[in-house]
Motif scaffolding. Structure first.
Motif, short mmCIF file in Angstrom:
data_model
loop_
_atom_site.label_atom_id
_atom_site.label_comp_id
_atom_site.label_asym_id
_atom_site.label_seq_id
_atom_site.Cartn_x
_atom_site.Cartn_y
_atom_site.Cartn_z
N VAL A 19 11.73 -6.11 3.16
CA VAL A 19 12.55 -4.90 3.36
C VAL A 19 11.89 -3.69 2.70
CG1 VAL A 19 14.79 -3.82 2.89
CG2 VAL A 19 14.68 -6.20 3.68
N LEU A 20 11.38 -3.86 1.49
CA LEU A 20 10.71 -2.75 0.81
C LEU A 20 9.52 -2.26 1.64
CD1 LEU A 20 10.80 -4.05 -2.86
CD2 LEU A 20 11.97 -2.01 -2.00
N LYS A 21 8.74 -3.19 2.15
CA LYS A 21 7.57 -2.82 2.96
C LYS A 21 8.02 -2.16 4.27
CE LYS A 21 3.66 -5.13 2.94
NZ LYS A 21 2.64 -6.18 3.16
N ARG A 22 9.03 -2.75 4.92
CA ARG A 22 9.54 -2.18 6.18
C ARG A 22 9.99 -0.73 5.98
NH1 ARG A 22 15.31 -4.05 7.74
NH2 ARG A 22 15.71 -2.54 6.09
N ASP A 23 10.67 -0.46 4.86
CA ASP A 23 11.22 0.87 4.58
C ASP A 23 10.24 1.78 3.86
OD1 ASP A 23 13.54 -0.03 5.80
OD2 ASP A 23 14.62 -0.36 3.91
N HIS A 24 9.00 1.32 3.69
CA HIS A 24 7.94 2.10 3.05
C HIS A 24 8.31 2.56 1.63
CE1 HIS A 24 5.86 2.11 6.87
NE2 HIS A 24 6.99 2.51 7.44
N TYR A 25 9.11 1.75 0.93
CA TYR A 25 9.53 2.06 -0.44
C TYR A 25 10.21 3.43 -0.53
CZ TYR A 25 7.06 -2.07 -2.07
OH TYR A 25 6.65 -3.37 -2.28
N LEU A 26 10.93 3.83 0.52
CA LEU A 26 11.64 5.10 0.54
C LEU A 26 13.14 4.85 0.67
CD1 LEU A 26 9.35 7.14 2.95
CD2 LEU A 26 9.54 7.39 0.46
N CYS A 27 13.91 5.68 -0.01
CA CYS A 27 15.37 5.56 0.04
C CYS A 27 15.86 5.94 1.43
CB CYS A 27 16.00 6.47 -1.01
SG CYS A 27 17.81 6.44 -0.97
N GLN A 28 16.51 4.99 2.07
CA GLN A 28 17.00 5.21 3.43
C GLN A 28 18.19 6.16 3.46
OE1 GLN A 28 15.03 3.76 6.05
NE2 GLN A 28 13.90 3.75 4.13
N GLU A 29 19.00 6.16 2.42
CA GLU A 29 20.14 7.09 2.35
C GLU A 29 19.62 8.52 2.21
OE1 GLU A 29 23.91 8.65 2.44
OE2 GLU A 29 23.26 6.63 2.99
N CYS A 30 18.65 8.73 1.34
CA CYS A 30 18.07 10.07 1.18
C CYS A 30 17.40 10.53 2.47
CB CYS A 30 17.08 10.09 0.03
SG CYS A 30 17.84 9.99 -1.61
N LEU A 31 16.72 9.61 3.16
CA LEU A 31 16.07 9.96 4.43
C LEU A 31 17.08 10.46 5.46
CD1 LEU A 31 13.35 7.23 5.09
CD2 LEU A 31 13.01 9.68 4.73
N ARG A 32 18.27 9.89 5.43
CA ARG A 32 19.31 10.35 6.35
C ARG A 32 19.71 11.80 6.09
NH1 ARG A 32 20.55 4.70 6.31
NH2 ARG A 32 21.84 4.68 4.45
N HIS A 33 19.35 12.30 4.89
CA HIS A 33 19.62 13.69 4.51
C HIS A 33 18.32 14.49 4.43
CE1 HIS A 33 23.81 12.72 3.73
NE2 HIS A 33 23.38 11.63 3.11
N ASP A 34 17.29 14.03 5.15
CA ASP A 34 15.98 14.70 5.23
C ASP A 34 15.29 14.87 3.87
OD1 ASP A 34 16.10 14.93 8.02
OD2 ASP A 34 17.24 16.80 7.88
N LYS A 35 15.47 13.90 2.98
CA LYS A 35 14.79 13.92 1.68
C LYS A 35 13.94 12.67 1.55
CE LYS A 35 18.98 15.28 -0.28
NZ LYS A 35 19.97 15.03 -1.30
N LEU A 36 12.73 12.82 1.03
CA LEU A 36 11.86 11.68 0.74
C LEU A 36 12.01 11.33 -0.73
CD1 LEU A 36 8.54 12.57 2.61
CD2 LEU A 36 10.26 10.88 3.25
N THR A 37 12.52 10.14 -1.00
CA THR A 37 12.74 9.70 -2.37
C THR A 37 12.19 8.29 -2.53
OG1 THR A 37 14.80 10.97 -2.41
CG2 THR A 37 14.46 9.38 -4.18
#
Length: 99
Positions: A19-37
């Motif tokens: 899952v971490l690799k699939r999501d590129h170690y990025l917060c999916q909730e933040c991505l939904r708000h156009d933020k890379l975390t």
């Protein structure tokens, strides 16, 4: 199996890595708000205690940052909060005269 035993199991550790690799170690909730975390927590969308049948279902798992995880689980307390790095995502539009 206790939660502690589950989270130490080989099956969970392998699933978590996927899952971490699939999501590129990025917060999916933040991505939904156009933020890379950057993120390192794998979160059960449907809670483990309510849906143990989905415990290892990667479609029920997403990577989230500590701040978002604390918002999802306020009952667990925040502890020390680390300042998270936020990067604004801006969409570029090409010059229509060129196309």
């Amino acid at each position: 199996m206790t939660d502690t035993a589950f989270y130490k199991s080989v099956a969970w550790l392998k699933c978590r890595a996927i899952v971490l690799k699939r999501d590129h170690y990025l917060c999916q909730e933040c991505l939904r708000h156009d933020k890379l975390t950057p993120a390192n927590i794998v979160h059960h969308i449907e809670p483990l205690d309510e849906r143990p049948d989905l415990a290892l279902d990667i479609n029920n798992l997403e990577t989230i940052c500590p701040s978002c995880h604390n918002k999802e689980h306020p009952e667990k307390g925040g502890g020390k909060r680390k300042k998270k790095m936020k990067i604004k995502v801006h969409k570029e539009m090409g010059n229509p005269d060129i196309f």
